[in-house]
Enzyme design. Structure first.
Site, short mmCIF file in Angstrom:
data_model
loop_
_atom_site.label_atom_id
_atom_site.label_comp_id
_atom_site.label_asym_id
_atom_site.label_seq_id
_atom_site.Cartn_x
_atom_site.Cartn_y
_atom_site.Cartn_z
N LYS A 130 13.73 -3.39 0.54
CA LYS A 130 13.08 -4.67 0.27
C LYS A 130 14.12 -5.69 -0.16
O LYS A 130 14.90 -5.44 -1.09
CB LYS A 130 12.01 -4.48 -0.81
CG LYS A 130 11.11 -5.68 -1.05
CD LYS A 130 10.02 -5.31 -2.05
CE LYS A 130 9.02 -6.45 -2.24
NZ LYS A 130 7.94 -6.07 -3.18
N GLU B 266 3.47 1.44 -0.08
CA GLU B 266 4.76 1.02 -0.63
C GLU B 266 5.24 2.00 -1.71
O GLU B 266 4.45 2.40 -2.59
CB GLU B 266 4.63 -0.39 -1.22
CG GLU B 266 5.89 -0.95 -1.82
CD GLU B 266 5.70 -2.36 -2.37
OE1 GLU B 266 6.71 -3.02 -2.65
OE2 GLU B 266 4.54 -2.81 -2.51
N CYS C 174 5.08 -5.48 1.10
CA CYS C 174 4.37 -6.34 0.15
C CYS C 174 4.66 -7.83 0.37
O CYS C 174 4.49 -8.36 1.46
CB CYS C 174 4.70 -5.89 -1.27
SG CYS C 174 3.51 -6.38 -2.54
#
Length: 352
Positions: free
Chosen positions: A130, A48, A164
């Site tokens: 995200k 990430e 995540c």
């Protein structure tokens, strides 16, 4: 779904960034791509926001003290497209591999947690952000939108990605499942929270593999002792920057295809037998014969969000001069509603 008699060699990279130089981190990315390709990898997944680095400082510093580090991250962040994407594209094309890379993307005055997917010909086939940064991350990144919740066709198959704790959003995962992803690429920061983070991560990615009936290739980052010391000199706080690594590759049956990497740098390699996708879905297809869409279904707004929309686009019909008219405009109900939804009604036309 073209899965029969097809195998894909995947690589999940657990790696430490260059905390002093964005160019140094990029060089490590290109070196890892070449290394994985030498081992026959056709898909290479990085952690990430690996370029230039995950904002670990935001987890251990209060917001009022994090200003200098945040501004430095702006300075080193990735513009898409730009020199970083050009370099990764060239590496993917040169080695004939699909690359999934996490970056801190700068878009004018905001930063985003962005996942980039490059096909084996070097084409950038997906840029997604995200959708909801977690906890401390909300001081660093803006929010993404539904336009990135896409599964894309690549050389290695239908590929989706989440970052995540997006994996704790069942509807985000279902959006990719409903698009029949064959390979899911997961990215986590690593070197955070301790072993409990790694344990939770393993449960999460194995569950997604089972529920989606796809392979999961998961990459986590790694910090050296020297890097942890550079982030904070406090031994008590340093504990929050250790552990939390579980670089792993999972089959559609929930099996680990290699022993996960839980510390240090390394490249995990595994062969994905794509016939296992059909084998799993024959028993349980969450978006097919095991679904009940007349009872339970997902609605998604996959339009790009924009802070501005045009009320009267240039393509609107022109009313001739001298024709009496009354114009009624209906405006978007939300900031993301596209200008295509804006309508004008002309009344009081010439009477017969």
């Amino acid at each position: 779904m073209t899965t029969a008699n097809r195998k894909v060699r995947a690589a999940a990279v657990q790696i430490a960034p260059d905390m002093e130089s964005a160019d140094g981190t990029l060089a490590k990315v290109c070196e890892a791509i070449a290394n994985a390709a030498r081992q026959g990898a056709e898909l290479v997944v990085f952690p990430e926001t690996f370029v230039p680095y995950y904002p670990y400082f935001s987890f251990v510093r209060p917001p009022f003290a994090a200003g200098p580090e945040h501004l430095l991250l702006y300075e080193r962040a990735v513009v898409v497209p730009g020199p970083v994407t050009d370099a990764v594209s060239a590496a993917a094309r040169s080695h004939g591999v699909v690359v999934v890379l996490g970056v801190n993307e700068r878009d004018h005055g905001s930063l985003y947690n962005t996942q980039l997917v490059f096909d084996a010909n070097g084409e950038l086939v997906l840029k997604r952000r995200k959708i909801t940064p977690t906890y401390h991350e909300r001081m660093i990144w803006g929010q993404g939108d539904g336009s990135g919740l896409k599964v894309v066709d690549t050389t290695v198959g239908r590929l989706g990605a989440l970052a995540c704790w997006e994996h704790y959003n069942p509807l985000a995962r279902y959006a990719l499942m409903a698009q029949h992803e064959e390979i899911h690429c997961a990215q986590f920061p690593g070197s955070m929270v301790g072993q409990i983070f790694a344990d939770q991560m393993e449960v999460t990615i194995r569950h997604h593999a089972l529920e989606s009936g796809c392979f999961v290739v998961n990459a986590t980052g790694w910090l050296t002792d020297e890097q942890i010391l550079s982030i904070t000199p406090d031994p008590k706080i340093q504990k929050a920057l250790r552990g939390g690594c579980c670089t792993a590759i999972v089959s559609p049956e929930g099996n680990l295809l290699a022993e996960p990497l839980r510390s240090g740098e390394g490249i995990l390699i595994a062969d994905l037998d794509m016939a296992l996708v059909t084998k799993r879905k024959r028993m349980m297809d969450s978006v097919g014969h095991y679904a009940r869409p007349e009872l339970l279904s997902l609605m998604i707004d996959d339009r790009p969000a924009s802070p501005m929309s045009t009320v009267f686009p240039q393509s609107a019909p022109v009313v001739p001069a001298g024709v009496p008219r009354t114009t009624v405009a209906t405006f978007p109900s939300s900031a993301n509603e596209s200008s295509a939804s804006v309508r004008s009604v002309h009344a009081n036309a010439i009477e017969a």
